[in-house]
Write an enzyme that holds these catalytic residues in place. Structure first.
Site, mmCIF file in Angstrom:
data_model
loop_
_atom_site.group_PDB
_atom_site.id
_atom_site.type_symbol
_atom_site.label_atom_id
_atom_site.label_comp_id
_atom_site.label_asym_id
_atom_site.label_seq_id
_atom_site.Cartn_x
_atom_site.Cartn_y
_atom_site.Cartn_z
ATOM 1 N N GLU A 131 1.032 -1.381 -0.039
ATOM 2 C CA GLU A 131 -0.017 0.053 -0.061
ATOM 3 C C GLU A 131 0.984 0.977 0.006
ATOM 4 O O GLU A 131 1.918 1.198 0.763
ATOM 5 C CB GLU A 131 -1.012 -0.277 1.156
ATOM 6 C CG GLU A 131 -2.083 1.059 1.201
ATOM 7 C CD GLU A 131 -1.594 2.521 1.547
ATOM 8 O OE1 GLU A 131 -2.165 3.268 0.661
ATOM 9 O OE2 GLU A 131 -0.839 2.621 2.210
ATOM 10 N N PRO A 132 0.524 2.206 -0.739
ATOM 11 C CA PRO A 132 1.495 3.364 -1.006
ATOM 12 C C PRO A 132 2.024 4.179 0.156
ATOM 13 O O PRO A 132 3.389 4.432 0.412
ATOM 14 C CB PRO A 132 0.917 4.103 -2.102
ATOM 15 C CG PRO A 132 0.063 3.170 -2.838
ATOM 16 C CD PRO A 132 -0.481 1.959 -1.795
ATOM 17 N N TYR A 133 1.055 4.497 0.929
ATOM 18 C CA TYR A 133 1.542 5.182 1.992
ATOM 19 C C TYR A 133 2.222 4.431 3.125
ATOM 20 O O TYR A 133 3.282 4.861 3.716
ATOM 21 C CB TYR A 133 0.112 5.749 2.873
ATOM 22 C CG TYR A 133 0.618 6.330 4.238
ATOM 23 C CD1 TYR A 133 1.166 7.466 4.449
ATOM 24 C CD2 TYR A 133 -0.121 5.824 5.249
ATOM 25 C CE1 TYR A 133 1.528 7.843 5.723
ATOM 26 C CE2 TYR A 133 0.426 6.229 6.813
ATOM 27 C CZ TYR A 133 0.940 7.449 6.738
ATOM 28 O OH TYR A 133 1.394 7.694 8.179
ATOM 29 N N LEU A 134 1.764 3.315 3.324
ATOM 30 C CA LEU A 134 2.451 2.324 4.528
ATOM 31 C C LEU A 134 3.797 1.923 3.888
ATOM 32 O O LEU A 134 4.700 2.164 4.613
ATOM 33 C CB LEU A 134 1.943 0.938 4.705
ATOM 34 C CG LEU A 134 0.531 1.218 5.489
ATOM 35 C CD1 LEU A 134 -0.223 -0.036 5.688
ATOM 36 C CD2 LEU A 134 0.373 2.283 6.549
ATOM 37 N N SER A 149 5.753 4.012 1.810
ATOM 38 C CA SER A 149 6.679 5.215 1.810
ATOM 39 C C SER A 149 7.040 5.234 3.527
ATOM 40 O O SER A 149 8.207 5.711 3.588
ATOM 41 C CB SER A 149 5.851 6.355 1.431
ATOM 42 O OG SER A 149 4.738 6.555 2.310
#
Length: 355
Positions: free
Chosen positions: A132-135, A137
């Site tokens: 998942e992109p936020y996690l 990053s």
């Protein structure tokens, strides 16, 4: 002491800066728009991805809080997440290490440790490998912080839970999600749960770390692990509203979340359904009971929810009906944020930290 702060115009950053000022420290913020910063703090104009600005920020500083980061599950902002959360961490921590900054606090998130096969997370938990992109990053950013710490930099990492609370300059993701609940936009919920905390408690933890009252390599923001049913029950109790909802297994909602993310790419307003939020509920586990919180107790979650709902109403983001009993039972919520608030009601902006 002079304490440098990135992310000082965001939700957690403003509360931490205010806590530091109350303790008598000088605060220097990195801000893209100095005009938005009050005269009570010093300001360096620039962005976390600008090495020159980072050098100016940490020059002569006794300590650094690196709280800058984008907190959003908005599928349209993948590149921005990597640029700010990962590249920004590379630039800022490298500058602080070269400057010999004596105390550094890097703000991660409990989500950086998801998913895990363990029943709980703690200071020895490995970084997660979520796509998942936020996690992803935030895990990549913390990896950079751990590398600097292994090389001798005096870095403490903090893991805030999902933060609620009043005085949110940009209506970040978590408060925006609560607003959507109160507006009746989320009648279907994923099962399982999530960690929830009060921004004021995590700010107090950061103030203690930067003040030198506590020391260590890793700390967890005070909070509570709630099932989604318990979370909604807390909102119902705070508002006195029924808020009907259906609960489904989170993985059964994955297709809905992915479809919403695809739709969001062409839809101009933020949708209340996001794959990332569903994924967090599917993978979250409690924080270990012995995990350090810097001696800061977590205030009752009901108090946090009531204060947040009352603030949402006071700032015109929800109606009296939507706030319900919360506007009648809360009389001491701050009406004056520590720094000027950002966009007005209904902007749908989900950046937690902007510097």
């Amino acid at each position: 002491m002079l304490i440098a702060v990135t992310g000082g115009t965001g939700f957690l950053g403003t509360h931490t800066a205010a806590a530091l000022l109350r303790r008598g420290h000088r605060v220097r913020l990195l801000a893209r728009d100095p005009a938005t910063v009050p005269s009570t703090v010093d300001v360096v104009a620039g962005d976390v991805t600008d090495p020159a600005a980072a050098r100016r920020l940490v020059a002569g500083a006794d300590a650094l809080l690196h709280a800058a980061g984008i907190y959003t599950f908005d599928s349209r902002r993948r590149d921005e997440l990597w640029r700010v959360n990962v590249r920004g961490t590379e630039v800022v921590l490298a500058a602080a290490r070269r400057a010999g900054t004596g105390r550094i606090v890097h703000v991660s998130t409990v989500g950086a440790l998801y998913p895990t096969t363990a029943p709980s997370i703690g200071v020895s938990s490995p970084l997660g490998a979520s796509r998942e992109p936020y996690l992803a990053s935030k895990a990549a950013a913390e990896r950079i912080a751990r590398q600097h710490r292994s090389a001798g930099a005096p870095i403490a990492v903090t893991y805030p839970p999902a933060l609620l609370g009043p005085d949110d300059p940009h209506l970040g993701d978590q408060n925006a999600r609560l607003r959507a609940v109160l507006r009746g936009l989320t009648p279907i919920w994923p099962g399982r749960g999530l960690p929830v905390g009060d921004v004021r408690d995590s700010a107090e933890l950061h103030a203690r770390l930067l003040d030198g009252e506590v020391s260590g390599a890793a700390f967890f923001g005070p909070g509570h692990f709630l099932s989604t049913r318990e979370y909604l029950a807390t909102v119902r109790a705070a508002t006195g509203r029924a808020l009907p909802a259906v609960f489904l297994p989170p993985r059964a909602l994955y297709p809905v979340g992915r479809f919403a993310d695809l739709l969001q790419r062409g839809w101009p307003w933020a949708l209340p359904v996001q794959y990332g939020a569903i994924h967090v509920c599917a993978t979250a586990v409690p924080v270990a009971a012995d995990a350090p919180t810097g001696g800061v107790p977590a205030r009752p979650v009901g108090e946090t929810v009531r204060d947040t709902v009352a603030w949402l109403h006071a700032t015109g983001r929800i109606t009296v009906r939507q706030a319900g009993a919360a506007v009648r039972s809360t009389s001491d919520v701050s009406r004056r944020p520590a720094v000027p608030t950002g966009p007005g009601p209904g902007t749908g902006q989900t950046e937690e930290v902007l510097s």
